[in-house]
Design a protein around this motif. Structure first.
Motif: not given
Length: 691
Positions: A265-270, A317-319
């Protein structure tokens, strides 16, 4: 002549009966003179027990047999002189020198005006040993480091009859609270676990069972219980009890779950990452081909995201990426998958659309229109509003024999065409975009020629310990094509796997590695060499025999050969893999799980497989010193390996920061450019022999 015999001579009628009773008694009986400790007479049972002839016994004093000591024995005689019977326990030393435990009953009797002690003794040595064994078993159960329950198998509801202190500590229930109950109370509300049915079946069939399931403590806390149940049979073979050993493995399950989370799983977006997406896509393609139903892969790249990220900062950007991930989830069906590949790239899997290609295409168009609408809606972050658009590429499947990777490339290609067409648009993959497929066919043709010409070379890359000493190497294949160029394994290994050429190629590599093992061992510099084994090669029924033949042919020591397999090989057929690996272990061969953490990493198979080593994939090492997620994953793998007693090799070690990070966490072995690049096998051997 004994006193009993004298009595027989004087009064033949009564004494004859007395003599028979005395001599034929199964108990150990003897007469003792308390004045001097003289053994006056002994019956046959006593003679047999002590191992002395009667004539010898009649010359002995009791302290020659009774180990209590003369002083204590004479003190006891005082009682009988006063006409008092008594009982005591002691040890007798018999003719063989062995000490036997006895219980002694002493009765004073009058024989012709003479007070003698009639002594009846019982050998209780075996009984005491049995009692001591039982006491030891009870103490062992009480001291066991795992929770122990014993249930009565003769009762219909299998009531608990024993619980040890560790069980009480583990669950919070006292023994008094669980006696008479069925252990199902530990299941709490989780009574639909599939493992419970496994337990019920095993109990019904009277066989051993091992499962890991969710149980609950007295305070309601859930814990993962590694439960081992075994039947206990009596001498007739009837099951009388069941014994259950329980262990809290919550920390291990959590570590395993952490590995899965970080690996898939992607750590940023899960969202699922590339690995998990490709796995799901491969499964959907297989189902689509079998059921003749269409699906689609949709590749999404956010337009101008880099400009926004640079202008507003990475936090903004992450948000925005998290917001896009949430919107895409909501825009899809429950059975669809949305994945983040990295950066601003998302990919969607839309399975089981329709068995009609036109209807499927229309369903995809409808879904994409909905997706475009949700992407283009303004995103408000803080006090700022952002407008975003996306370039989208689409491919339908199945068309033929495309793999999951092929379909992802097709969607990617279509997305770049959409971006080139002016962004914020959609393009579908077309047959004219098959240049990559044609190139693949050319590689397959050249690969077959290369097999005949033996254009391959074995390279070796060293594996070192914390001190930098080379203790092993990995064998890597290289292909010099007919034009003299070096072709990347990434280009031809997948083709070789698909066409079956990987099998003879793998045997060639195995033979070269074994020759190097033999050469180095003969030169007094033995090291272990690891060879990658492809899934297709490992699944061959004669794989074990081929390895044995190559070892015999080359004279290589099997203990210096490590076979690297992937987790996918194991999960295809776990029982078959275990059986085959155990047969190969008999040849001395070691096993390593390659790229651990990128597949189906599970504590369950680590516990069952005869493994020696785990290799941490280089994708986790690359950013581990600076990326908290990768660092946590590496730490989790090292912890799991330590728990299972497995060696660990970290791949892709390229910088001093990598080395320092791994050493601080106790990683024992390293492989990567920092310590040396792969070099031709002959060169590696020569360099090693010079050191």
């Amino acid at each position: 002549m004994g006193i009993i015999s004298e009595l027989q001579d004087r009064r033949s009628g009564e004494s004859d009966i007395l003599l028979q009773i005395f001599n034929q008694s199964p108990a150990i009986e003897y007469l003792l003179d308390p004045e001097n400790g003289q053994i006056v007479d002994a019956n046959d049972a006593a003679c047999k027990f002590w191992g002395f002839p009667r004539q010898k016994i009649q010359t002995m004093r009791i302290w020659e047999i009774n180990t209590s000591g003369r002083k204590k024995i004479e003190e006891q005689f005082t009682e009988t002189k006063n006409g008092i019977s008594y009982f005591y326990q002691c040890q007798h030393r018999i003719a063989s020198g062995e000490f036997r435990d006895v219980e002694v009953y002493v009765n004073p009797i009058n024989v012709q005006g003479r007070t003698l002690n009639l002594i009846i003794a019982h050998d209780v040595t075996d009984r005491r040993r049995t009692e001591e064994s039982l006491h030891l078993a009870q103490r062992a159960l009480a001291a066991a480091p795992v929770g122990i329950l014993i249930a009565d198998a003769q009762q219909p509801d299998l009531p608990i009859i024993y619980a040890n202190p560790t069980f009480e500590q583990l669950t919070g229930y006292s023994q008094a609270e669980v006696l008479g109950r069925n252990c199902r109370f530990l299941q709490g509300p989780q009574r639909d676990q599939p493992e419970i049915q496994q337990v019920r079946t095993a109990l019904k069939e009277g066989r051993i069972c091992e499962v890991t399931l969710r149980n609950f403590k007295k305070d309601g806390t859930m814990f993962w219980n590694q439960l081992h149940i075994a039947p206990v049979r009596n001498d007739a073979g009837t099951i009388t009890h069941f014994i259950g050993a329980q262990k809290d493995v919550s920390s291990y399950v959590a570590a395993n779950a952490r590995i899965d989370q970080l690996a898939f799983y992607d750590a940023l977006t899960e969202l699922p990452n590339r690995r998990l997406f490709l796995d799901r896509l491969a499964n959907c393609v297989s189902i689509a081909q079998r059921n003749n139903v269409f699906g689609a892969v949709v590749f999404i790249d956010l337009d101008n995201f880099k400009n926004l990220n640079d202008a507003e900062g990475h936090e903004i950007g992450d948000e925005l990426l998290r917001e896009m991930a949430q919107r895409l989830r909501q825009a899809l069906r429950q059975e669809d998958t949305v994945s983040r590949l990295g950066g601003d790239e998302f990919v969607l899997l839309l399975p089981a659309l329709s068995d009609d290609s036109d209807i499927s295409a229309h369903m995809v168009q409808t879904a994409i229109a909905r997706i475009q609408k949700t992407i283009c809606e303004p995103v408000v972050i803080g006090t700022l509003q952002h407008q975003i658009a996306a370039s989208i590429g689409v491919t339908l499947f199945p068309k033929g024999a495309e793999s999951a990777s092929d379909l992802l490339k097709q969607a990617d290609t279509a997305m770049y065409r959409a971006k080139a067409a002016g962004r914020n648009s959609v393009c579908y993959f077309e047959p004219t975009m098959q240049a990559a497929v044609s190139a693949r066919l050319n590689i397959e043709h050249d690969l077959r020629d290369a097999m005949e010409r033996q254009d391959f070379r074995m390279f070796l890359q060293g594996q070192v310990d914390a001190a930098g000493t080379v203790i092993g190497a990995e064998a890597l294949i290289r292909w010099h094509n007919k034009e003299g160029g070096l072709i990347s394994p990434m280009a031809f290994i997948p083709v070789a796997e698909d066409t079956g050429l990987i099998v003879p190629m793998g045997e060639w590599m195995l033979r070269q590695a074994c020759r190097a093992i033999k050469q180095l061992e003969d030169a007094g510099r033995p090291i272990r060499i690891a060879v990658n084994v492809s899934p297709r090669q490992f699944r061959k029924t004669d794989f074990r025999d081929r390895v044995a033949e190559i070892l015999r042919e080359t004279g290589a020591n099997g203990n210096l050969l490590t076979l690297e397999i992937t987790e996918a090989v194991v999960f295809d057929n776990l029982n078959e893999a275990i059986s085959k690996m155990r047969e190969l272990k008999k040849l001395g061969v070691h096993f390593s799980i390659d790229d651990f953490g990128t597949g189906y990493s599970s504590l369950a198979y680590l516990k069952k497989l005869p493994l020696t080593e785990l290799k941490i994939d280089k994708s986790f090492i690359q950013d581990a010193p600076t990326d908290m997620n990768d660092a946590s994953l590496v730490e989790a793998i090292l912890a799991v390996a330590s728990h299972h007693g497995l060696q660990v090799v970290a791949e892709g070690v390229e910088t001093p920061q990598h080395v320092e990070f791994l050493k601080e966490r106790g990683c024992p072995l390293f492989q990567g450019y920092y310590f040396g690049r792969p070099v031709p096998g002959e060169e590696f051997v020569n360099q090693l022999l010079k050191t």
